[in-house]
Write a protein that holds these residues in place. Structure first.
Motif, mmCIF file in Angstrom:
data_model
loop_
_atom_site.group_PDB
_atom_site.id
_atom_site.type_symbol
_atom_site.label_atom_id
_atom_site.label_comp_id
_atom_site.label_asym_id
_atom_site.label_seq_id
_atom_site.Cartn_x
_atom_site.Cartn_y
_atom_site.Cartn_z
ATOM 1 N N LYS A 39 -4.475 2.873 2.539
ATOM 2 C CA LYS A 39 -4.165 2.864 3.977
ATOM 3 C C LYS A 39 -3.009 1.904 4.245
ATOM 4 C CE LYS A 39 -6.482 2.122 8.392
ATOM 5 N NZ LYS A 39 -6.308 0.699 8.686
ATOM 6 N N SER B 241 0.844 -1.204 0.000
ATOM 7 C CA SER B 241 0.000 0.000 0.000
ATOM 8 C C SER B 241 0.879 1.254 0.000
ATOM 9 C CB SER B 241 -0.918 -0.007 1.230
ATOM 10 O OG SER B 241 -1.719 -1.177 1.224
ATOM 11 N N THR C 131 -4.585 -4.389 4.686
ATOM 12 C CA THR C 131 -5.408 -4.327 3.483
ATOM 13 C C THR C 131 -6.150 -5.649 3.287
ATOM 14 O OG1 THR C 131 -3.668 -2.953 2.551
ATOM 15 C CG2 THR C 131 -5.331 -3.779 1.014
ATOM 16 N N ASP D 181 -3.897 -2.649 -5.385
ATOM 17 C CA ASP D 181 -3.464 -3.084 -4.059
ATOM 18 C C ASP D 181 -4.061 -4.463 -3.785
ATOM 19 O OD1 ASP D 181 -2.143 -2.911 -1.702
ATOM 20 O OD2 ASP D 181 -3.415 -1.378 -0.796
ATOM 21 N N ASN D 182 -3.477 -5.165 -2.864
ATOM 22 C CA ASN D 182 -3.932 -6.522 -2.627
ATOM 23 C C ASN D 182 -3.801 -6.859 -1.150
ATOM 24 O OD1 ASN D 182 -4.759 -9.108 -3.264
ATOM 25 N ND2 ASN D 182 -3.305 -9.302 -4.950
HETATM 26 MG MG LIG Z 1 -1.689 -3.011 2.385
#
Ligand SMILES: [Mg+2]
Ligand SMILES: Nc1nc2c(ncn2[C@@H]2O[C@H](COP(=O)(O)OP(=O)(O)OP(=O)(O)O)[C@@H](O)[C@H]2O)c(=O)[nH]1
Length: 274
Positions: free
Chosen positions: A66, A46, A75, A91-92
């Motif tokens: 975030k 992230s 996340t 993002d993952n």
């Molecule tokens: Mg993350």
């Protein structure tokens, strides 16, 4: 304006203006470059997104994705962040290990069989997975050039067990997307990045980028950090240009990926029931 600023601005402009239409055979049916992040929990996925936005926008540091220091996942959703008109970074959820639960899900993501912007669940359920693959046929996506990006913090160093699973995973990412994942080593001043780079190169990875992310706590602009982030994006586009120098068939590629994925899921199911 000094030489450095000129280079940074030039590279930034190149990235911002990149268009698939200018590739050797035009866009060949692709309309997006999708940078698909994955890696262990807390390794800086992230934060990397926030660094990219910071460097490309060239404004205040803002938190888009975030990120925080935590022993559990921060996340959980797979969220897409557009970086330019063409490039989107995704993002993952971080993995705790790269076992068949996690990798199966990531292979499906890499093949674009899973819609973006949904919660990521690691599931071992064969029927569930097959259902989702079938659902994806309702609105199949074969217009993304997907680039896998493996984010790894050098703070820890690769343990023996991790090396084996990581190598297998990297090989499969290549089968799924046609390219080796790009490895981004984060926290580069907190460990032996040369050692980590070597280990990934020995696994076959061709492009290892070493960076120190801009963070909420420390985002004072430095020339080195700006250059590293731009180099990361620039080298991806170089790779895209290279791939697009050859005739491609997005529909056929999707079918090949699906075959690979079905075989993987089937083998996983068989091994589980042994
Ligand atoms: Mg993350
Ligand atoms: N010093 C330094 N800190 C970093 C770097 N990259 C990430 N961090 C910090 O590491 C912590 C975890 O970063 P995240 O970006 O949340 O990690 P993540 O991979 O997204 O984690 P999950 O979403 O839980 O999988 C945050 O406190 C970041 O500020 C880096 O290159 N250098």
């Amino acid at each position: 304006m000094d030489g450095y600023e000129r280079t940074v601005d030039r590279v930034r402009d190149y990235i911002l203006q990149f268009s698939l239409d200018n590739c050797a055979f035009g866009n060949q049916g692709y309309n997006r470059v999708l940078l698909q992040l994955f890696g262990y929990m807390g390794h800086g996925k992230s934060t990397l997104i926030n660094s990219c936005k910071y460097v490309l926008d060239d404004g205040e540091y803002r938190i888009y994705a975030k990120a925080s220091a935590s022993i559990s996942s921060v996340t959980f959703n797979r969220t897409a962040y557009p970086l330019t008109n063409i490039i989107t970074i995704v993002d993952n959820r971080g993995c705790s290990t790269f076992n068949a639960y996690e990798t199966g899900e990531i292979y499906a993501q890499l093949g674009n069989f899973i819609p973006l912007n949904e919660k990521v669940e690691w599931t071992n359920n064969y029927e569930d997975m097959i259902d989702r693959l079938e659902d994806s046929e309702m609105d199949p996506n074969f217009t993304d050039v997907t680039i896998p990006v493996f984010v790894y913090s050098v703070k820890k160093g690769l343990a023996e067990g991790e090396k084996k699973e990581t190598k297998e995973f990297i090989d499969n990412c290549r089968k799924m997307t046609g390219v080796y994942p790009i490895v981004v080593l984060t926290h580069k001043t907190y460990g032996d990045f040369l050692q980590a780079e070597r280990e990934f190169q020995l696994m076959g990875v061709e492009n290892v980028i070493k960076i120190e992310n801009y963070t909420k706590e420390d985002h004072g602009r430095t020339q080195g950090r700006h250059k590293e982030i731009l180099h990361f994006l620039y080298s991806i586009l170089e790779d895209v240009n290279f791939q697009m120098k050859y005739k491609r068939n997005p529909r056929k590629e999707r079918v090949e990926r699906k075959k690979f994925l079905l075989k993987f899921l089937h083998e996983r199911e068989v091994n589980q029931n042994l």
